[in-house]
Design an enzyme around this catalytic site. Structure first.
Site, short mmCIF file in Angstrom:
data_model
loop_
_atom_site.label_atom_id
_atom_site.label_comp_id
_atom_site.label_asym_id
_atom_site.label_seq_id
_atom_site.Cartn_x
_atom_site.Cartn_y
_atom_site.Cartn_z
N ASP A 55 0.88 -1.18 0.00
CA ASP A 55 0.00 0.00 0.00
C ASP A 55 0.92 1.22 0.00
OD1 ASP A 55 -2.07 1.78 0.31
OD2 ASP A 55 -2.36 1.37 2.45
C1 SPV Z 1 -6.94 2.04 4.04
O1 SPV Z 1 -7.76 1.24 4.49
O2 SPV Z 1 -6.37 1.88 2.96
C2 SPV Z 1 -6.63 3.27 4.78
C3 SPV Z 1 -6.75 3.30 6.24
O3 SPV Z 1 -6.19 4.23 4.16
S1 SPV Z 1 -5.19 2.92 6.92
O4 SPV Z 1 -4.80 1.60 6.46
O5 SPV Z 1 -5.35 2.97 8.37
O6 SPV Z 1 -4.23 3.94 6.47
MG MG Z 2 -5.47 3.78 2.25
#
Ligand code: SPV
Ligand code: MG
Length: 299
Positions: A55
Site C-alpha cells: 500500500d
Molecule cells: C486504508 O484502508 O487503505 C486506509 C486506512 O487508508 S489505513 O490503512 O489505516 O491507512
Molecule cells: Mg489507504
C-alpha cells in the site's frame, strides 16, 4: 446522477453515526451491504493486498478504479473510495473525480501526504505531509470537477499520523473546509483515541468528521458519537478476516488425505449461488423459453 452520492448525503443527515466497512472486490462489498452497513470503504490497503502489492501508491488510478467500480456495480449502498493522495497533482485529482463520479462512486477520500505515500499504520513508515496550500489546490480541483453537488470530497488529514499534533490538524481542517471539502477524515495511529477526541472536541468546523479506529479498536460507537464523529470506517478487518480464514483452510487442506477431512468452516455453494444471483439466470432462461414458444420457435 449517482444514487450512491445522494444516498450518502441523506444518510449523513440522519441522527446517527454511519457505520462503514471495508470491501476489496465486488463480493466483499456485497457482503458489507448484506450485513447492513451504511456504506463500503474501498481502501487502498485492502485493494493493494489483494494484488499482493504494498500500500504505497503502487497500483495506478485505473487499477483502483476498475476494482472500485465493480464494487459499485454490485452494491446499492454508497461506495467511498480511498484515493490516497489523488494520484498526482490538482489536474490528476480533477481527472480522478470525473472518472470516479461517472463510475457511480459516492465519495472520494484524498489525504494530505506526499506522493508516493505509504500506509499510515506502517511501523516506521514515511509520513511526509504536503504543504497546506498544495493540498488546498487539490481540494479546489476536486470541487470544480464534480457534477453532482452530493458527490463527496473527503479531505483526510495526516497531521497526527506525521506526529505534528492537534493544532496543525485543526489548522489544516479549517483550510480544507474553507476550500470546499465535504468532510474531514482525521486519522491517528495512537493506541487510545485521546488525540482524536481532542481534535473533535476543539475543532469548530461544520462539516462531518470521520474516524478509522484500527489502532484504537476498543473505542465504542457511543464514545465516537459523543465526540461528534459522524462516520466510523472499519477499514481493513474484512480483508484480514478473509486472509485468516483462507490461510487456516489451506493449512488444513495441504496435509489432508481427502476434502472430507477438512474441518474448517466454509460457506456452502448454495449461499454463493445466491450471492452471485445464479437463480436469476434460471428465471431468465424460463422467460426466454416462454417467449420462444410464443414466437413459434419451440413447442
Ligand atoms: C486504508 O484502508 O487503505 C486506509 C486506512 O487508508 S489505513 O490503512 O489505516 O491507512
Ligand atoms: Mg489507504
Amino acid at each position: 446522477m449517482s444514487n450512491g452520492a445522494n444516498l450518502l448525503k441523506s444518510k449523513l443527515k440522519e441522527n446517527k453515526i454511519l457505520k462503514v466497512a471495508g470491501g476489496f472486490d465486488a463480493m466483499s462489498a456485497k457482503l458489507v451491504e448484506l450485513n447492513n452497513f451504511d456504506a463500503v470503504w474501498a481502501g487502498s490497503f485492502a485493494i493493494s493486498a489483494t494484488h499482493a502489492l504494498p500500500d504505497a501508491s503502487i497500483l495506478t488510478m485505473t487499477e483502483f478504479l476498475s476494482v472500485t467500480s465493480r464494487m459499485a456495480d454490485a452494491c446499492s449502498i454508497p461506495i467511498i473510495a480511498d484515493c490516497d493522495t489523488g494520484f498526482g497533482g490538482p489536474s490528476n485529482v480533477s481527472h480522478m473525480v470525473k472518472k470516479y463520479e461517472s463510475a457511480g462512486i459516492a465519495a472520494v477520500s484524498i489525504e494530505d501526504k506526499i506522493f508516493p505515500k505509504q500506509n499510515s499504520l506502517l511501523e516506521s513508515g514515511k509520513q511526509e505531509l504536503l504543504p497546506e496550500k498544495d493540498f488546498v489546490a487539490k481540494i479546489l480541483a476536486a470541487k470544480n470537477s464534480k457534477v453532482n453537488e452530493n458527490f463527496m470530497i473527503i479531505a483526510r488529514i495526516e497531521a497526527l499520523i506525521a506526529g505534528l499534533g492537534v493544532d496543525e490538524a485543526k489548522k489544516r481542517a479549517n483550510a480544507y473546509e474553507n476550500a470546499g471539502a465535504d468532510a474531514i477524515l482525521i486519522h491517528s495511529k495512537k493506541k487510545l483515541p485521546d488525540e482524536i477526541f481532542e481534535f473533535c472536541d476543539t475543532w469548530n468546523g461544520k462539516i462531518p468528521i470521520i474516524a478509522i479506529p484500527t489502532s484504537y479498536p476498543n473505542v465504542t460507537l457511543e464514545e465516537l458519537q459523543n465526540h461528534k464523529i459522524k462516520m466510523v470506517i472499519y477499514a481493513n478487518q474484512s480483508l484480514r478476516a478473509a486472509h485468516w480464514a483462507m490461510t487456516e483452510h489451506l493449512k488444513e487442506l495441504s496435509t489432508a488425505k481427502s476434502l472430507g477431512d477438512v474441518k474448517t468452516k466454509m460457506t456452502s455453494m448454495e449461499e454463493i449461488f445466491h450471492l452471485q444471483e445464479m437463480y436469476d439466470i434460471k428465471k431468465q432462461e424460463i422467460d426466454i423459453e416462454e417467449n420462444l414458444k410464443k414466437l413459434g420457435y419451440i413447442n
